[in-house]
Design a protein around this motif. Sequence first.
Motif, PDB file in Angstrom:
ATOM      1  N   ASP A   1       0.848  -1.189   0.000  1.00 35.78           N
ATOM      2  CA  ASP A   1       0.000   0.000   0.000  1.00 35.78           C
ATOM      3  C   ASP A   1       0.881   1.236   0.000  1.00 35.78           C
ATOM      4  O   ASP A   1       2.067   1.177   0.376  1.00 35.78           O
ATOM      5  N   PRO A   2       0.346   2.393  -0.402  1.00 36.11           N
ATOM      6  CA  PRO A   2       1.153   3.618  -0.497  1.00 36.11           C
ATOM      7  C   PRO A   2       1.740   4.073   0.826  1.00 36.11           C
ATOM      8  O   PRO A   2       2.846   4.617   0.857  1.00 36.11           O
ATOM      9  N   ASP A   3       1.030   3.865   1.930  1.00 42.09           N
ATOM     10  CA  ASP A   3       1.555   4.307   3.223  1.00 42.09           C
ATOM     11  C   ASP A   3       2.799   3.520   3.621  1.00 42.09           C
ATOM     12  O   ASP A   3       3.782   4.084   4.118  1.00 42.09           O
ATOM     13  N   THR A   4       2.773   2.209   3.414  1.00 41.41           N
ATOM     14  CA  THR A   4       3.947   1.386   3.707  1.00 41.41           C
ATOM     15  C   THR A   4       5.107   1.777   2.805  1.00 41.41           C
ATOM     16  O   THR A   4       6.265   1.838   3.242  1.00 41.41           O
ATOM     17  N   HIS A   5       4.798   2.055   1.547  1.00 44.01           N
ATOM     18  CA  HIS A   5       5.810   2.482   0.590  1.00 44.01           C
ATOM     19  C   HIS A   5       6.453   3.783   1.063  1.00 44.01           C
ATOM     20  O   HIS A   5       7.687   3.918   1.086  1.00 44.01           O
ATOM     21  N   ALA A   6       5.635   4.741   1.476  1.00 39.78           N
ATOM     22  CA  ALA A   6       6.151   6.020   1.955  1.00 39.78           C
ATOM     23  C   ALA A   6       6.975   5.846   3.222  1.00 39.78           C
ATOM     24  O   ALA A   6       8.014   6.497   3.406  1.00 39.78           O
ATOM     25  N   ASP A   7       6.548   4.965   4.115  1.00 35.70           N
ATOM     26  CA  ASP A   7       7.300   4.702   5.348  1.00 35.70           C
ATOM     27  C   ASP A   7       8.703   4.176   5.027  1.00 35.70           C
ATOM     28  O   ASP A   7       9.690   4.568   5.666  1.00 35.70           O
ATOM     29  N   ALA A   8       8.789   3.282   4.060  1.00 43.03           N
ATOM     30  CA  ALA A   8      10.086   2.728   3.688  1.00 43.03           C
ATOM     31  C   ALA A   8      10.994   3.804   3.100  1.00 43.03           C
ATOM     32  O   ALA A   8      12.200   3.846   3.392  1.00 43.03           O
ATOM     33  N   LEU A   9      10.435   4.678   2.281  1.00 42.74           N
ATOM     34  CA  LEU A   9      11.230   5.762   1.706  1.00 42.74           C
ATOM     35  C   LEU A   9      11.726   6.713   2.791  1.00 42.74           C
ATOM     36  O   LEU A   9      12.877   7.171   2.759  1.00 42.74           O
ATOM     37  N   ARG A  10      10.878   7.011   3.766  1.00 44.03           N
ATOM     38  CA  ARG A  10      11.305   7.889   4.859  1.00 44.03           C
ATOM     39  C   ARG A  10      12.452   7.261   5.646  1.00 44.03           C
ATOM     40  O   ARG A  10      13.400   7.950   6.046  1.00 44.03           O
ATOM     41  N   ALA A  11      12.380   5.957   5.887  1.00 44.31           N
ATOM     42  CA  ALA A  11      13.455   5.276   6.609  1.00 44.31           C
ATOM     43  C   ALA A  11      14.754   5.314   5.808  1.00 44.31           C
ATOM     44  O   ALA A  11      15.839   5.557   6.365  1.00 44.31           O
ATOM     45  N   LEU A  12      14.662   5.081   4.505  1.00 43.14           N
ATOM     46  CA  LEU A  12      15.861   5.092   3.667  1.00 43.14           C
ATOM     47  C   LEU A  12      16.525   6.460   3.683  1.00 43.14           C
ATOM     48  O   LEU A  12      17.747   6.580   3.849  1.00 43.14           O
ATOM     49  N   VAL A  13      15.740   7.505   3.526  1.00 43.14           N
ATOM     50  CA  VAL A  13      16.300   8.853   3.514  1.00 43.14           C
ATOM     51  C   VAL A  13      16.932   9.176   4.864  1.00 43.14           C
ATOM     52  O   VAL A  13      18.009   9.780   4.937  1.00 43.14           O
ATOM     53  N   HIS A  14      16.294   8.763   5.947  1.00 45.15           N
ATOM     54  CA  HIS A  14      16.864   9.000   7.273  1.00 45.15           C
ATOM     55  C   HIS A  14      18.216   8.307   7.414  1.00 45.15           C
ATOM     56  O   HIS A  14      19.138   8.848   8.050  1.00 45.15           O
ATOM     57  N   ALA A  15      18.357   7.134   6.825  1.00 46.43           N
ATOM     58  CA  ALA A  15      19.633   6.411   6.908  1.00 46.43           C
ATOM     59  C   ALA A  15      20.763   7.213   6.273  1.00 46.43           C
ATOM     60  O   ALA A  15      21.908   7.159   6.730  1.00 46.43           O
ATOM     61  N   TYR A  16      20.455   7.961   5.216  1.00 42.08           N
ATOM     62  CA  TYR A  16      21.461   8.808   4.588  1.00 42.08           C
ATOM     63  C   TYR A  16      21.679  10.109   5.366  1.00 42.08           C
ATOM     64  O   TYR A  16      22.746  10.718   5.285  1.00 42.08           O
TER      65      TYR A  16
END
Length: 370
Positions: free
Chosen positions: A174-189
Amino acid sequence: MADPAAQAQLAEPFDPAVFEARAIAWAAARGIPLTAQDLAGCGRPDPIGMFRFSAAPVMQAEWPPQSWLPVGFVRGPQPAIQWFHFAGISPSTPFYEDAVLEAGGRPFNRLFRTATPLEGFVGRADLRAPSGLIFHMSRCGSTLVSQMLGAAPGHVSISETSVLDAMIQHPFEDPDTHADALRALVHAYARAAEHLFLKLDSWHTRALPLLRRAFPDTPWIFLYRDPVEVLVSQLRQRGAQTVPGIVPLEWFGLAPEDAWLPERSFIARVLERTCQAVIEHGQGQGLLVNYAELPGAFFDRILPHFGVAPEGPARKAMEAAATRYSKAPGTRFTADGEAKQREADPELRAAVDHHVAPVFAELEAVRAAG
């Protein structure tokens, strides 16, 4: 390897012999039996970085320390993020994959390559958003802008990471899970950065709704250029998105038969779809910048839009980056627009007029009105 100081010491050497000596000395000081034979294989040449695509030997639910950065997104039954220790390597290279290739050549990363399952990667509460997103048409100054943003102390500018591309194209539930994963990835950088900027791949304009869902308050820019000059550049050296099938045709809303279009027409259609997505989904937080405005617009429009006001050494570092060829920072920049205009043949100009000129005019009208 729970000791960050030991990680930093052992991750720095590129020479396998230096790594071997440090590792054996570190182990001996702690009463750990370790021999050169135990370390065999971690120094084998890997000039194109294929080693990172094999299965990670260490899987852990928790994130590694902030000196580790994501280098791969493994799809499959158990999606996972793969990490390398960057040990003083700047991630703000013209293209992030260059830094990944350098980090992947370190023996430490061969031996301790780590992955975090996706379910352990998402769900953090302390996530940082980027200071700015860079969308672009391709061959239009986006690498220059990225390099200038990353030149200041405390700034990190990640350019076209394959990890982000794989995650954007992954079929999440779902889009919310997708957005959550992107937020985590960006935070890692972003963990070690005062400001983080992300330069996306050109085809990521087609993911604008998803990225704005993930980062609703993050300002973004879209860079574009006279499409004649962009198409000439793509004919000289094709980008992945202009080779039919590398980026799925359906990503651009193209039909299978479009793969058989003449190359100028196919590239022009890709450019049109890239730009049209900005017209369709670009309301709010966005700034349009024509290549012809650079580098002046960087200081006058882009930095204020991103809420950055560099002073002293930071501004000088950005100004110095503007004089270099962004894709090869050791080379001085020379303008090439006139040469590309002379190189454009009638067939190329006809393809631009038919496919790209209308959306280019729309972009110019929006920029003028804004």
